[in-house]
Enzyme design. Structure first.
Site, PDB file in Angstrom:
ATOM      1  N   SER A  60      -5.785   3.925   7.455  1.00 15.41           N
ATOM      2  CA  SER A  60      -6.083   3.193   6.442  1.00 15.41           C
ATOM      3  C   SER A  60      -5.255   1.717   6.183  1.00 15.41           C
ATOM      4  O   SER A  60      -4.449   1.715   6.830  1.00 15.41           O
ATOM      5  CB  SER A  60      -5.364   4.177   5.329  1.00 15.41           C
ATOM      6  OG  SER A  60      -5.665   3.904   3.916  1.00 15.41           O
ATOM      7  N   PRO A  61      -5.552   1.132   5.331  1.00 14.56           N
ATOM      8  CA  PRO A  61      -5.065  -0.299   5.132  1.00 14.56           C
ATOM      9  C   PRO A  61      -3.402   0.120   4.692  1.00 14.56           C
ATOM     10  O   PRO A  61      -3.375   0.850   3.721  1.00 14.56           O
ATOM     11  CB  PRO A  61      -5.693  -0.923   4.082  1.00 14.56           C
ATOM     12  CG  PRO A  61      -6.815  -0.144   3.952  1.00 14.56           C
ATOM     13  CD  PRO A  61      -6.698   1.035   4.326  1.00 14.56           C
ATOM     14  N   GLN A 102      -9.636  -6.045   5.583  1.00 15.36           N
ATOM     15  CA  GLN A 102      -9.699  -6.204   4.218  1.00 15.36           C
ATOM     16  C   GLN A 102      -9.412  -7.599   3.835  1.00 15.36           C
ATOM     17  O   GLN A 102      -8.320  -7.683   3.907  1.00 15.36           O
ATOM     18  CB  GLN A 102      -8.958  -4.732   3.825  1.00 15.36           C
ATOM     19  CG  GLN A 102      -9.063  -4.632   2.312  1.00 15.36           C
ATOM     20  CD  GLN A 102      -7.848  -3.355   2.029  1.00 15.36           C
ATOM     21  OE1 GLN A 102      -6.841  -3.925   1.869  1.00 15.36           O
ATOM     22  NE2 GLN A 102      -8.406  -2.121   1.606  1.00 15.36           N
ATOM     23  N   TYR A 134      -5.653  -5.387  -8.579  1.00 13.75           N
ATOM     24  CA  TYR A 134      -5.684  -6.578  -7.836  1.00 13.75           C
ATOM     25  C   TYR A 134      -6.876  -7.677  -8.564  1.00 13.75           C
ATOM     26  O   TYR A 134      -7.460  -7.034  -9.566  1.00 13.75           O
ATOM     27  CB  TYR A 134      -5.775  -6.741  -6.421  1.00 13.75           C
ATOM     28  CG  TYR A 134      -4.745  -6.078  -5.673  1.00 13.75           C
ATOM     29  CD1 TYR A 134      -3.444  -6.261  -6.148  1.00 13.75           C
ATOM     30  CD2 TYR A 134      -4.776  -4.849  -4.941  1.00 13.75           C
ATOM     31  CE1 TYR A 134      -2.189  -5.849  -5.463  1.00 13.75           C
ATOM     32  CE2 TYR A 134      -3.888  -4.466  -4.388  1.00 13.75           C
ATOM     33  CZ  TYR A 134      -2.536  -4.828  -4.501  1.00 13.75           C
ATOM     34  OH  TYR A 134      -1.342  -4.090  -3.882  1.00 13.75           O
ATOM     35  N   ARG A 186     -13.411  -1.357  -1.571  1.00  9.79           N
ATOM     36  CA  ARG A 186     -12.480  -0.381  -2.366  1.00  9.79           C
ATOM     37  C   ARG A 186     -12.442  -0.385  -3.751  1.00  9.79           C
ATOM     38  O   ARG A 186     -12.484  -1.584  -4.434  1.00  9.79           O
ATOM     39  CB  ARG A 186     -10.900  -0.717  -1.541  1.00  9.79           C
ATOM     40  CG  ARG A 186      -9.842   0.219  -2.437  1.00  9.79           C
ATOM     41  CD  ARG A 186      -8.554   0.160  -1.560  1.00  9.79           C
ATOM     42  NE  ARG A 186      -8.678   1.290  -0.483  1.00  9.79           N
ATOM     43  CZ  ARG A 186      -7.454   1.859   0.062  1.00  9.79           C
ATOM     44  NH1 ARG A 186      -6.272   1.173  -0.274  1.00  9.79           N
ATOM     45  NH2 ARG A 186      -7.585   2.425   1.129  1.00  9.79           N
ATOM     46  N   ARG A 245       0.145   7.500   5.886  1.00  6.07           N
ATOM     47  CA  ARG A 245       1.490   7.993   6.581  1.00  6.07           C
ATOM     48  C   ARG A 245       1.352   8.768   7.701  1.00  6.07           C
ATOM     49  O   ARG A 245       2.044   8.540   8.574  1.00  6.07           O
ATOM     50  CB  ARG A 245       2.134   8.833   5.268  1.00  6.07           C
ATOM     51  CG  ARG A 245       2.562   8.023   4.169  1.00  6.07           C
ATOM     52  CD  ARG A 245       3.339   8.784   2.902  1.00  6.07           C
ATOM     53  NE  ARG A 245       3.866   7.836   1.986  1.00  6.07           N
ATOM     54  CZ  ARG A 245       2.932   7.535   0.899  1.00  6.07           C
ATOM     55  NH1 ARG A 245       1.836   7.685   0.938  1.00  6.07           N
ATOM     56  NH2 ARG A 245       3.544   6.680  -0.069  1.00  6.07           N
TER      57      ARG A 245
END
Length: 463
Positions: free
Chosen positions: A132-133, A210, A296, A344, A438
């Protein structure tokens, strides 16, 4: 037991409440998730009997792929063989056979789902596991360095099928923090080219760029400082002006009030995204994702929480998605035809009056029609007042909704921690790819270790 441990009845009741609350809340949450499945059952009517059966058994996420194997190993084997055959028919590719099994021409049907290949346009992934980013906050002037080479390179060597960069910004004032990576000049492009070259030369992974603009959540401190708060002394003077869909601060009285974007701003930002995508192609990325989530810049247009405009870019959903679609169209227009693009999205804002899963499905449908290949389904982080309901695989239901209602591939992300959960999400039809953050931070070799634990020998290992 509480009465035995406490002489006072009130103390005993308080202890009982404290000790039992977590277990009760887990049971209630599982019941709510199960209820949601039944209330949307029409979504599953087109599933095969095998997938429907697995879906209904795993609906609350209490029973998983491996948990069901303990109860009925034969059923799990049957479902796995069906799923691999179905995916092979849909994609035109099938898992490779491990060494020593070539004599059994049907052995590929027994591939653990997470190790099945996947294809988007001209890109074929060796498995369904995605890194994942994850923001690193380690760049200088937007340039990725040895830290980033080590971060991405080690996880590519660790066996994942696809590695995402952190949100990389198309201009200096598009960054979340001073430590964010950027892609607006040649030095940055060359830094990323070094990374993609390593990934391609030494691993079987693909790597996705991304791109995103921080909008009203920009000009903040590094992640291990006071996250989402403006730069403070001695860096206070380094704060830069912000822009957003509307002039509302992320935190009133704390964060800077952004300037509402005008047409010139939109043209400039669109051109910056296009330039960054062109540099990404020069850098050798296999795939590109636009970040339209988490409050964002592009997400600030989509959500009614952050978009208060009265012009053609505000109001109903069709108007709110107009500028993000302009950016998508411009980038898709120059991104190579054989390379996939994803977006996303925040499936829900987790607050009254915000973006809903139905809204997000509608956005996903329009993106699909315009050439988007996959939706990376996240949620929230739009506003500090949001109240997300966390839990294991807590965003997978949104991924499932978009995948089944819109008919577009999805990537599930959020509190996914094990190979068992990956297999559960894939076989149940909740996602096509599964991203973990994680677990990959703690163990870059997550995929290799999972292959070893399953004794699956079809996974590529570093030479």
């Amino acid at each position: 037991e509480s009465l035995k441990a406490n002489k006072d009845v009130d103390d005993a009741l308080a202890a009982f409440e404290r000790d039992r609350r977590e277990d009760v809340e887990k049971t209630q949450h599982a019941a709510n998730v199960s209820l949601w499945w039944f209330e949307n059952m029409e979504r599953y009517f087109d599933m095969s009997p095998e997938q429907f059966a697995f879906g209904v058994m795993s609906r609350s996420k209490q029973i998983t792929y491996e948990n069901l194997r303990m109860r009925d190993a034969g059923l799990v084997d049957e479902i796995t063989r069906w799923w691999n055959a179905d995916q092979a028919d849909r994609l035109g590719i099938r898992p490779g056979l491990p060494a020593g099994q070539a004599a059994d021409e049907d052995a590929w049907r027994d591939t653990p789902p997470m190790f099945a290949p996947y294809k988007l346009r001209g890109m074929t992934l060796q498995n369904r596991v995605v890194v994942s980013p994850m923001a690193q906050y380690m760049a200088s002037d937007g340039v990725p360095d040895d830290w980033h080479l080590t971060h991405y390179g080690s996880r590519a060597l660790g066996g994942a099928g696809l590695v995402f960069t952190e949100m990389t910004c198309p201009s200096a004032d598009a960054r979340i923090t001073p430590g964010c990576t950027g892609l607006w000049n040649e030095d940055q492009m060359l830094g990323f080219r070094r990374i993609t070259h390593f990934v391609h030369q030494h691993s079987g992974a693909k790597i996705c760029l991304q791109l995103g603009h921080a909008g009203r959540k920009g000009s903040t401190q590094l992640g291990w400082q006071q996250m989402d708060y403006p730069l403070q002394a001695p860096d206070h003077d380094a704060n830069w002006p912000l822009i957003s869909a509307s002039p509302t601060a992320y935190r009133d009285g704390v964060n800077q009030v952004p300037r509402e974007m005008n047409r010139d701003d939109m043209d400039r930002v669109t051109a910056e995204f296009v330039h960054a995508a062109q540099l990404g192609e020069q850098a050798g990325f296999d795939m590109l994702e636009l970040h339209m989530a988490h409050g964002y810049l592009l997400a600030s247009f989509l959500s009614p929480v952050t978009n208060k405009r009265s012009d053609e870019y505000g109001g109903g959903l069709e108007a709110r998605m107009k500028f993000p679609l302009e950016v998508f169209d411009a980038v898709r227009g120059i991104w190579p035809e054989d390379k996939p693009m994803s977006c996303r999205l925040s499936a829900t804002d987790w607050m009254d009056g915000g973006q809903t899963p139905a809204d997000t499905a509608a956005v996903a449908q329009v993106l699909k029609n315009r050439g988007c290949d996959l939706i990376d389904v996240s949620s929230g982080q739009t506003d500090p007042e949001s109240k997300p309901v966390y839990g294991r695989m807590f965003q997978a239901t949104f991924s499932e909704q978009i995948r089944l209602e819109v008919g577009i591939p999805t990537m599930a992300v959020g509190a996914i921690t094990s190979a068992d959960q990956i297999n559960t999400l894939l076989v149940s039809g909740r996602a096509d790819l599964v991203a973990l953050a994680r677990p990959h931070l703690a163990n870059p070799n997550f995929t290799l270790h999972s292959a070893a634990e399953m004794d699956w020998r079809g996974q590529r290992w570093p030479k």
